[in-house]
Scaffold this active site. Structure first.
Site, mmCIF file in Angstrom:
data_model
loop_
_atom_site.group_PDB
_atom_site.id
_atom_site.type_symbol
_atom_site.label_atom_id
_atom_site.label_comp_id
_atom_site.label_asym_id
_atom_site.label_seq_id
_atom_site.Cartn_x
_atom_site.Cartn_y
_atom_site.Cartn_z
ATOM 1 N N GLY A 57 0.828 -1.196 0.000
ATOM 2 C CA GLY A 57 0.000 0.000 0.000
ATOM 3 C C GLY A 57 0.858 1.240 0.000
ATOM 4 N N ILE A 58 0.252 2.320 -0.452
ATOM 5 C CA ILE A 58 0.964 3.583 -0.408
ATOM 6 C C ILE A 58 0.063 4.570 0.292
ATOM 7 C CG2 ILE A 58 1.989 5.439 -1.760
ATOM 8 C CD1 ILE A 58 2.521 3.341 -3.943
ATOM 9 N N GLY A 59 0.495 5.003 1.456
ATOM 10 C CA GLY A 59 -0.309 5.947 2.226
ATOM 11 C C GLY A 59 0.135 7.351 1.926
ATOM 12 N N ASN A 101 1.736 9.198 3.711
ATOM 13 C CA ASN A 101 3.049 9.538 4.232
ATOM 14 C C ASN A 101 4.095 8.445 4.028
ATOM 15 O OD1 ASN A 101 1.839 7.819 6.028
ATOM 16 N ND2 ASN A 101 1.383 9.426 7.496
ATOM 17 N N LYS A 131 5.408 0.122 7.848
ATOM 18 C CA LYS A 131 5.113 1.424 7.261
ATOM 19 C C LYS A 131 6.350 2.288 7.379
ATOM 20 C CE LYS A 131 1.308 4.405 6.989
ATOM 21 N NZ LYS A 131 -0.090 4.388 7.363
ATOM 22 N N ASP A 136 -8.159 10.214 12.484
ATOM 23 C CA ASP A 136 -8.123 9.976 11.043
ATOM 24 C C ASP A 136 -8.897 8.710 10.690
ATOM 25 O OD1 ASP A 136 -5.527 9.816 8.477
ATOM 26 O OD2 ASP A 136 -7.512 10.710 8.477
#
Ligand SMILES: *[C@@H]1O[C@H](CO)[C@@H](O)[C@H](O)[C@H]1NC(C)=O
Ligand SMILES: *[C@@H]1O[C@H](CO)[C@@H](O)[C@H](O)[C@H]1NC(C)=O
Ligand SMILES: *[C@@H]1O[C@H](CO)[C@@H](O)[C@H](O)[C@H]1NC(C)=O
Ligand SMILES: *[C@@H]1O[C@H](CO)[C@@H](O)[C@H](O)[C@H]1NC(C)=O
Ligand SMILES: *[C@@H]1O[C@H](CO)[C@@H](O)[C@H](O)[C@H]1NC(C)=O
Ligand SMILES: *[C@@H]1O[C@H](CO)[C@@H](O)[C@H](O)[C@H]1NC(C)=O
Length: 684
Positions: free
Chosen positions: A356-358, A360, A377, A475
């Site tokens: 995944g690409i968050g 941040n 992460k 969030d």
């Protein structure tokens, strides 16, 4: 004969004197020691100040004089006179709705049995309220208007006999000597107030004034009471208080009590007492709400950039500090994992391991030496200060464990300023991937969605209310909800969560969160609260049920859109078309869920339910207690007519009247008695 009479008189006098003497109780406490009072529930003594409740929801605290005191002449029904005075302060906490009140009481037993929190003030509970066998006398200083107790307003003093429905009550304040006008006093602004309660000749007088002022001659309350059936021969005397969804502090700074010397209270020290007043107007007193969503996507876009700018800036500071700090961090956290371990676990952060690409950084899948799978992460290349605080926050979050929260296993920092967080691996990815843009065979069924929403609610509730300190997520969104092997929902990404610190003023106002999920008041003040989390959760409900992202290009924001559909009376059309095409749904129930989503995402934070209430709704407990509790909750929320008549400016993008708040509420709550549990599959 005469002599005999005299003797008899003497004898009687002697008896009266001795009985009077044996029943005499006098004490004067300028500040408290643990030997001065017995503490029950959450009451504590610190710096000689008695604090009845904790700064948490549904706390009860009671402090009683350590032994029973005689309240009647022995073997008679004659109630002894008494005079008591005390100094109290009730202060709201910033960002919280303040509640509930404080009670001076006589009670036949010690402990806190028979009492419950919130509007019951730690005095009584639902079942014993009004029962003549309670033998309780209370003088309440209440800051909440409970209609079920016929409260006159949200700032009153009342005399309670065996019941929370006061015998008599009046607006808090005093009659200044020599004047005919009444001076109002705000009970919970943190000011120190002195109270005098006297009982003699069947009359109870209650008087109050700001501390340091001479006692006003005219009492605030004066009521005839026959206490002979109320009091037992001996009673405990003291104070009780509670918090609910609303919390505030309840402090007693000094106390005198006597049944012989009605001037004893003059010995109370009223000068140089610490103040609990808040420096600024508390947030809850500010009126009016931001135009919010109408102000529009433009505002959000600006905010978005501010938010990300602030976050990036913060990260910069953080990671700079990481560079500068080395050893202390070990003390903080037992969960430190070496970079080598992580490096090999992720095969040197191989691209093929990216899951995944968050916002941040990238998220990698990894396998630790023990064989357990983790999500790694990597937050890259920023600098910053405040790292100690930030890591301290994360480190304590490392201890948060709940089956609906993603476990944070550890962390690591790499020399050139990249912070690495290691989470439990969630086999089934994030919720958004199962709702939007996915193959038909991966799409979540209606029942799964409801179950997941419920599980997320449990996770948030744990953070808000059940862990050792209040944690705000800040969030909540579908991409932060992860699904484990058994498709259980786990709320993840505490990277942005920040410990809610009651002691310090929230100095900085940085907006943290994701556009589309931000409550209007956080946009305005930058201040996150449990209610702003509830707002985001409401948006989550809507997106999961409607299959629409909160913000989509060229469309009104999701929340507005659902309101529009609701107004047109076509709510069912708001439901995800892919759901409608595949699964049979109970239309009434779907509507209820959407209503709940709208209520959670209500522009007025006061109108939003708490997560506890949300969970209760999901659990569909329709037995007496929760039904009753919901009713009480309803009444509480409706006390403020402003909420009822509120014009949802935030949503009035097109003409036509909104459903009123009470209509929405009816939609949600008239059906509370229906059980949802039929359709809500219990999580494992
Ligand atoms: C007191 O506080 C603790 C910790 O928050 C809580 O578990 C307990 O239930 C509280 N007791 C009362 C009576 O409120
Ligand atoms: C009150 O009554 C009890 C028993 O009924 C007796 O033992 C006690 O001596 C009485 N006290 C007085 C002061 O008369
Ligand atoms: C209220 O308190 C009484 C004891 O006075 C207890 O028996 C009863 O179970 C309590 N009810 C509730 C709802 O807590
Ligand atoms: C209560 O107040 C009334 C009216 O001011 C006064 O006459 C009476 O003496 C007071 N009683 C006590 C016990 O203070
Ligand atoms: C108070 O009530 C008791 C019994 O209910 C009665 O015997 C007594 O006379 C009453 N006292 C007054 C002052 O009315
Ligand atoms: C009553 O209390 C006051 C103030 O504490 C004190 O000055 C006075 O001496 C006391 N009177 C008696 C009779 O004890």
């Amino acid at each position: 004969m005469k002599k005999h009479q005299n003797q008899l008189l003497l004898c009687i006098l002697a008896t009266i004197f001795t009985t009077h003497f044996t029943s005499a109780v006098d004490f004067l406490q300028n500040g408290f020691d643990t030997s001065d009072v017995s503490l029950y529930g959450n009451a504590t003594i610190e710096s000689r100040i008695l604090t009845l409740t904790r700064d948490s929801s549904f706390s009860i605290g009671r402090a009683l004089y350590p032994s029973r005191i005689p309240t009647k002449q022995p073997n008679t029904s004659i109630v002894l006179p008494f005079s008591t005075s005390f100094i109290f302060a009730m202060a709201p906490y910033e960002g919280f709705l303040p509640g509930h009140g404080l009670v001076f009481l006589f009670v036949p037993h010690d402990g806190i049995e028979g009492s419950s929190s919130a509007q019951n003030l730690g005095l009584l509970n639902y079942t014993n309220n009004g029962n003549p066998n309670n033998h309780i006398l209370g003088v309440e200083f209440d800051v909440f208007r409970n209609q079920e107790f016929n409260d006159i307003n949200d700032n009153h003093v009342g005399v309670d006999v065996n019941s929370l429905i006061s015998v008599t009550a009046y607006e808090a304040g005093y009659w200044p000597d020599g004047e005919s006008s009444f001076e109002d006093l705000v009970l919970n602004n943190g000011r120190n107030y002195q109270v005098w309660i006297d009982f003699a000749d069947g009359i109870v007088n209650v008087t109050m004034a700001p501390v340091g002022m001479r006692r006003p001659t005219r009492p605030l309350l004066s009521v005839a009471l026959n206490l002979s059936q109320v009091f037992e021969d001996e009673m405990y005397v003291g104070f009780t208080a509670s918090t609910g969804d609303m919390i505030q502090s309840h402090k007693i700074l000094g106390w005198s009590f006597s049944n012989t010397n009605f001037s004893l209270s003059e010995g109370l020290i009223t000068e140089g007492l610490p103040s609990s007043e808040l420096p600024e107007t508390p947030i809850h007193r500010t009126k009016g709400f931001i135009a919010g969503v109408t102000a529009g996507i433009l505002g959000f876009a600006i905010l978005c950039s501010i938010a990300s700018y602030l976050f990036v800036k913060r990260l910069r500071r953080i990671l700079k500090e990481i560079d500068e700090m080395e050893d202390w961090e070990l003390e903080y956290w037992p969960h430190r994992i070496t970079y080598q371990e992580i490096d090999s676990a992720t095969k040197r952060f191989a691209e093929e391991n990216v899951i995944g690409i968050g916002g941040n950084g990238k998220v990698y899948k990894g396998v630790l030496p023990g064989g357990s799978e983790v999500a790694v992460k990597r937050i890259s290349h920023e600098n910053g200060e405040g790292i100690r605080a930030f890591l301290a926050e994360i480190s304590s979050l490392g201890r948060v464990k709940h089956r609906n929260l993603v476990g944070l296993r550890g962390w690591c920092k790499k020399d050139k300023g990249s912070l690495i967080l290691v989470y439990d691996y969630m086999e089934n990815g994030s919720l958004d991937k199962r709702v939007f843009d996915c193959d038909d065979n991966k799409i979540l069924s209606y029942e799964d969605r409801i179950r997941i929403l419920k599980q997320v609610a449990l996770g948030i509730l744990y953070l808000h209310d059940e862990w050792e300190s209040k944690v705000l997520h800040r969030d909540i969104k579908s991409s932060n909800v992860l699904l484990d092997k058994e498709m259980n929902a786990r709320l993840g990404d505490f990277g942005l969560a920040r410990m809610h610190d009651h002691d310090k003023e929230a100095g900085t106002t940085r907006v943290v969160g994701t556009v589309g999920y931000l409550a209007p008041e956080i946009v305005k003040s930058g201040r996150a609260s449990t209610q702003t989390d509830v707002f985001s959760y409401g948006v989550l409900i809507l997106e999961v049920i409607c299959g629409r992202r909160p913000i989509e290009e060229g469309k009104p924001p999701l929340v507005n859109w659902v309101w529009q559909v609701l107004r047109r009376g076509e709510l069912v059309t708001a439901v995800d078309p892919r759901l409608r095409a595949r699964w049979e749904m109970n239309g009434e129930e779907v509507e209820r869920v959407i209503h709940l989503g709208l209520l959670c995402a209500h522009p007025d934070p006061k109108a939003r339910p708490t997560m506890r209430q949300v969970v209760k709704l999901f659990e569909g407990k329709n037995e007496n207690v929760s039904g009753e509790e919901m009713d009480i909750y309803l009444l509480e929320r409706m006390r403020n007519s402003e909420i009822l008549s509120m014009n949802h400016r935030g949503f009035s993008t097109d003409s036509g009247s909104h459903p009123t708040f009470s209509e929405i509420r009816k939609g949600v709550f008239s059906s509370v008695t229906h059980s949802w549990s039929n359709t809500v599959v219990e999580g494992r």
